[in-house]
Design a protein around this motif. Structure first.
Motif, PDB file in Angstrom:
ATOM      1  N   LYS A 159       0.851  -1.188   0.000  1.00 16.53           N
ATOM      2  CA  LYS A 159       0.000   0.000   0.000  1.00 16.53           C
ATOM      3  C   LYS A 159       0.884   1.235   0.000  1.00 16.53           C
ATOM      4  N   SER A 160       0.643   2.157  -0.917  1.00 18.47           N
ATOM      5  CA  SER A 160       1.455   3.364  -1.002  1.00 18.47           C
ATOM      6  C   SER A 160       0.980   4.388   0.016  1.00 18.47           C
ATOM      7  N   LEU A 161       1.863   5.315   0.342  1.00 19.87           N
ATOM      8  CA  LEU A 161       1.578   6.327   1.345  1.00 19.87           C
ATOM      9  C   LEU A 161       0.986   7.568   0.692  1.00 19.87           C
ATOM     10  N   GLN A 162       0.011   8.165   1.350  1.00 17.65           N
ATOM     11  CA  GLN A 162      -0.551   9.422   0.885  1.00 17.65           C
ATOM     12  C   GLN A 162       0.396  10.547   1.258  1.00 17.65           C
ATOM     13  N   GLN A 163       0.709  11.406   0.289  1.00 17.90           N
ATOM     14  CA  GLN A 163       1.654  12.473   0.525  1.00 17.90           C
ATOM     15  C   GLN A 163       0.951  13.793   0.792  1.00 17.90           C
ATOM     16  N   SER A 198      -3.153  -9.093  18.209  1.00 20.90           N
ATOM     17  CA  SER A 198      -3.983  -9.297  17.021  1.00 20.90           C
ATOM     18  C   SER A 198      -4.070  -8.015  16.218  1.00 20.90           C
ATOM     19  N   SER A 199      -4.480  -8.182  14.951  1.00 18.58           N
ATOM     20  CA  SER A 199      -4.752  -7.046  14.077  1.00 18.58           C
ATOM     21  C   SER A 199      -5.944  -7.405  13.213  1.00 18.58           C
ATOM     22  N   SER A 200      -6.930  -6.489  13.153  1.00 18.85           N
ATOM     23  CA  SER A 200      -8.163  -6.795  12.426  1.00 18.85           C
ATOM     24  C   SER A 200      -8.067  -6.493  10.939  1.00 18.85           C
ATOM     25  N   ASN A 201      -7.120  -5.673  10.524  1.00 17.56           N
ATOM     26  CA  ASN A 201      -6.899  -5.432   9.093  1.00 17.56           C
ATOM     27  C   ASN A 201      -5.476  -4.954   8.879  1.00 17.56           C
ATOM     28  N   SER A 202      -5.146  -4.557   7.650  1.00 18.67           N
ATOM     29  CA  SER A 202      -3.763  -4.230   7.304  1.00 18.67           C
ATOM     30  C   SER A 202      -3.438  -2.754   7.416  1.00 18.67           C
ATOM     31  N   HIS A 207      -9.001   4.523   9.026  1.00 15.18           N
ATOM     32  CA  HIS A 207      -8.315   5.295   7.998  1.00 15.18           C
ATOM     33  C   HIS A 207      -6.832   4.955   8.007  1.00 15.18           C
ATOM     34  N   GLU A 208      -6.251   4.829   6.822  1.00 12.95           N
ATOM     35  CA  GLU A 208      -4.868   4.370   6.727  1.00 12.95           C
ATOM     36  C   GLU A 208      -3.853   5.372   7.268  1.00 12.95           C
TER      37      GLU A 208
END
Length: 728
Positions: free
Chosen positions: A68-72, A281-285, A412-413
């Motif tokens: 996944k790319s980072l938002q700049q 644990s982690s529920s998503n990436s 949100h990422e």
């Protein structure tokens, strides 16, 4: 290096090569690098790292199709992927030869590998080992000089030798420690703290882990960081901001043990993080992309647990065990929450079996010390800093463990949670002469109270006779007059009332001065001027009464030379010829002609003990810093870098400045239009605004009928006359 371009493979500068000295004895190195894949990297183009002396080569591929790319920030649309490179490598050589290169084959604008946050950590040998297989005392492989390795694989020190008994790491045995450094019980020389000047903007001196030791003037030190004002939940102590945990640790009467102190500078390592935090644990990436199970980020010259691209929608468990019998466990840390909007990001934590607590990002940070930045955030990013300060009672518990389950929740990422300045301390008990007051502890007051009745006088106790008799001169550990006593000293009566009975009521007639004369003894102990039954009440001039042993003793520092005192200059300067009321003569310096050059006033066998006026002694060197609170008469006229009347420690025209502390400067009255300093001490005002006349450095008001006056308020130069103005 903040940013390095790695160009095409056929370019001469394709490889970055660096040699790093690692002479201190060690058995392993830890290498950490944040690697960024930029723009259109293909699946066969990698970032390579090699340590040549160990023939170690490793690589990482950060193709934009793999992650996944980072938002700049606004207007920056190219893709960027970050991954942390971490390696633990067996290593004992005196140098690390590091090579870094990439196999990208396009222009930089099309594709590139970037890296930053390079850190090399040495896992050290035990102090007497020259080489080793581990950090233990019995894991030595070779010893220094002619010391033989014992059957238990340990090495002796040189302390039992008659000469060259000092061990200087990594050089070996010496006659004395380098630069006259101190040494420990095994005669191993104390190593330098690795001070460096390349620190954050407001810091003068810091360690190699970016923990500041001395801030610039007008700044405060808080967990190794310099701030222009202390956080509201701290207490100002000199130039330091103290958290509640710092205040507890400074209590001399309280026995405290520090169990955890992490995430306040760059000293936190992956191994120390893995010791106390366990991933659940982690529920998503979302944001779980640093790789290699690294759960911390670099943040404002420190590491924080979590942080950007590390920890969202993941749960961790903190665990700390101990063997001591603690009354309380105190845990303190700060939580940083960031998001693109408010009211979405939530941090939850649960201590032991207590109820779950939640912190929500509800408003943006409004303090003066944001001290938080990262290159991936949009310009309108929201964040705030919260504190967790909890105390858990363990007095009756057999469970010697603290657990804390933590979770960061957001969808949100770019959201993140982070933990910084984390401290856990165990509170054992008070010193033997004090008892632990639980109510005071819970209410934030002094929790170590002197034990009244144990016949030991400590703290604010005036006396302690071990009983509850209110009329024997001491009650509730405070001096008290006896019954029917009018005047007493230290609980002993000097003037007693005579009471006559008449009918059914008492009449106080007069003071019985005869009693006063009868009880006072004329033969007192040495230097005692007034005593009762061999108990001294008042000492002769120059002596003070030690109520613990009832002796008259001299008080060193009272400027009165008495008794066994060789001198008494009334100050705490140990290098002016009189120290602790003893005359001291110091040897001449080895290099006497350099005393003035190096600004040293007193030295002993080449080691500077005291600097000239205006200089600070720092590691045997005399330094002068503008704004350090000291006036250097050779170079400084005042002591402010930038202020009213004093700039770069020079007095500006029209001002005079004090010589103490940070030099408060003054000028003429505000009505003065031309102020001149005569002799750096006195000011004179040459002229004032209309309606005022000048006297020395002041402007005084003229009479109401004067527009201007001179010398006196009624000596008008220009006066009002109804509608006309008349000049005189």
């Amino acid at each position: 290096m903040d940013l390095v371009k790695l160009l095409q493979i056929n370019q001469q500068c394709n490889k970055i090569y660096n040699i790093i000295d690692t002479k201190l004895p060690h058995f392993q190195i830890q290498l950490y690098i944040d690697v960024y894949g930029y723009s259109s990297i293909d699946g066969n183009e990698s970032f390579f790292l090699e340590i040549t002396e160990n023939s170690l080569q490793d690589s990482v591929c950060l193709s934009t199709s793999l992650g996944k790319s980072l938002q700049q920030c606004s207007g920056y649309n190219n893709e960027l992927i970050r991954k942390s490179f971490f390696k633990e490598i067996s290593h004992s050589q005196e140098q690390v030869n590091l090579e870094i290169w990439s196999t990208t084959n396009q222009e930089f604008a099309d594709e590139a590998y970037l890296f930053r946050n390079v850190q090399l950590i040495l896992d050290r040998c035990y102090k007497t080992c020259k080489t080793c297989s581990g950090q233990g005392k019995e894991q030595c492989l070779t010893c220094y000089n002619d010391i033989s390795l014992s059957s238990s694989n340990s090495c002796d020190s040189f302390k039992d030798r008659t000469d060259q008994k000092f061990l200087q790491i990594p050089d070996g045995c010496k006659d004395k420690c380098d630069n006259n450094k101190d040494y420990d019980e095994d005669y191993v020389c104390i190593e330098d703290i690795n001070l460096q000047d390349k620190c954050e903007d407001n810091c003068l001196k810091c360690t190699s882990t970016q923990s500041c030791l001395i801030c610039k003037p007008q700044n405060y030190l808080y967990f190794g960081q310099c701030m222009d004002q202390c956080p509201e939940y701290t207490k100002i102590y000199g130039t330091n901001c103290l958290s509640i945990v710092d205040i507890i640790q400074k209590n001399n009467n309280l026995r405290v043990k520090q169990l955890v102190r992490e995430f306040y500078d760059l000293s936190t390592t992956k191994s120390s993080t893995d010791t106390i935090f366990q991933f659940i644990s982690s529920s998503n990436s979302f944001n779980f992309q640093k790789g290699n199970a690294i759960y911390y980020s670099y943040f404002s010259n420190k590491r924080i647990f979590g942080g950007p691209l590390v920890w969202v929608n993941a749960a961790f468990k903190f665990t700390k065990n101990w063997t001591e019998e603690f009354q309380f466990i105190k845990i303190f840390f700060e939580v940083i929450l960031g998001d693109i909007s408010l009211n979405n990001n939530k941090f939850t934590y649960k201590l032991n079996d207590q109820q779950l607590e939640t912190i929500t990002l509800q408003e943006n940070y409004s303090g003066q010390n944001p001290n938080i930045q990262d290159q991936i955030w949009p310009n309108d990013y929201q964040f705030n800093i919260y504190i967790v300060d909890k105390s858990i009672h363990y007095q009756m518990s057999t469970n010697k463990q603290l657990t804390m389950e933590i979770k960061c929740q957001n969808n949100h990422e770019l959201a993140f949670c982070g933990i910084q300045n984390m401290v856990v301390v165990g509170i054992l008990n008070c010193e033997p002469e004090y008892y632990f007051d639980y109510y005071n502890y819970e209410s934030g007051r002094n929790h170590c109270i002197p034990i009244c009745g144990d016949k030991i006088i400590v703290g604010d106790e005036e006396c302690d006779d071990g009983n509850n008799d209110p009329f024997d001169g001491c009650f509730n550990c405070k001096y008290q007059c006896e019954e029917h006593c009018d005047n007493c000293i230290y609980g002993y009566c000097l003037r007693k009332k005579t009471i006559y009975r008449q009918s059914s009521f008492k009449i106080e007639i007069e003071y019985n001065l005869a009693y006063y004369l009868d009880v006072i003894s004329l033969s007192c102990i040495f230097k005692c001027s007034i005593c009762i039954n061999n108990l001294c009440l008042q000492c002769s001039y120059g002596y003070y009464l030690n109520t613990y042993n009832n002796l008259c003793e001299t008080l060193c520092g009272d400027s009165i030379n008495q008794g066994n005192e060789q001198c008494d200059d009334g100050n705490s300067d140990n290098y002016d010829g009189c120290s602790n009321c003893e005359l001291i003569q110091y040897e001449k310096c080895d290099i006497e002609q350099d005393i003035q050059k190096y600004h040293c006033a007193v030295c002993y066998y080449g080691k500077c003990l005291k600097c000239n006026e205006g200089y600070i002694l720092n590691d045997d060197l005399c330094i002068s810093i503008c704004g350090d609170g000291l006036i250097n008469p050779i170079e400084e006229e005042c002591d402010v870098q930038s202020g009213d009347g004093c700039i770069d420690c020079k007095i500006q025209n029209g001002y005079v400045c004090g010589k103490q502390h940070f030099s408060t400067c003054k000028t003429c009255d505000k009505e003065c239009t031309q102020c001149v300093s005569l002799d750096r001490i006195n000011l004179i005002c040459k002229s004032c605004i209309d309606g005022y006349y000048n006297v020395e450095d002041k402007c005084l008001l003229c009479d109401s009928n004067c527009i201007n006056c001179k010398l006196q308020s009624n000596l008008c130069i220009i006066i009002y006359n109804f509608q006309n103005i008349i000049s005189t």
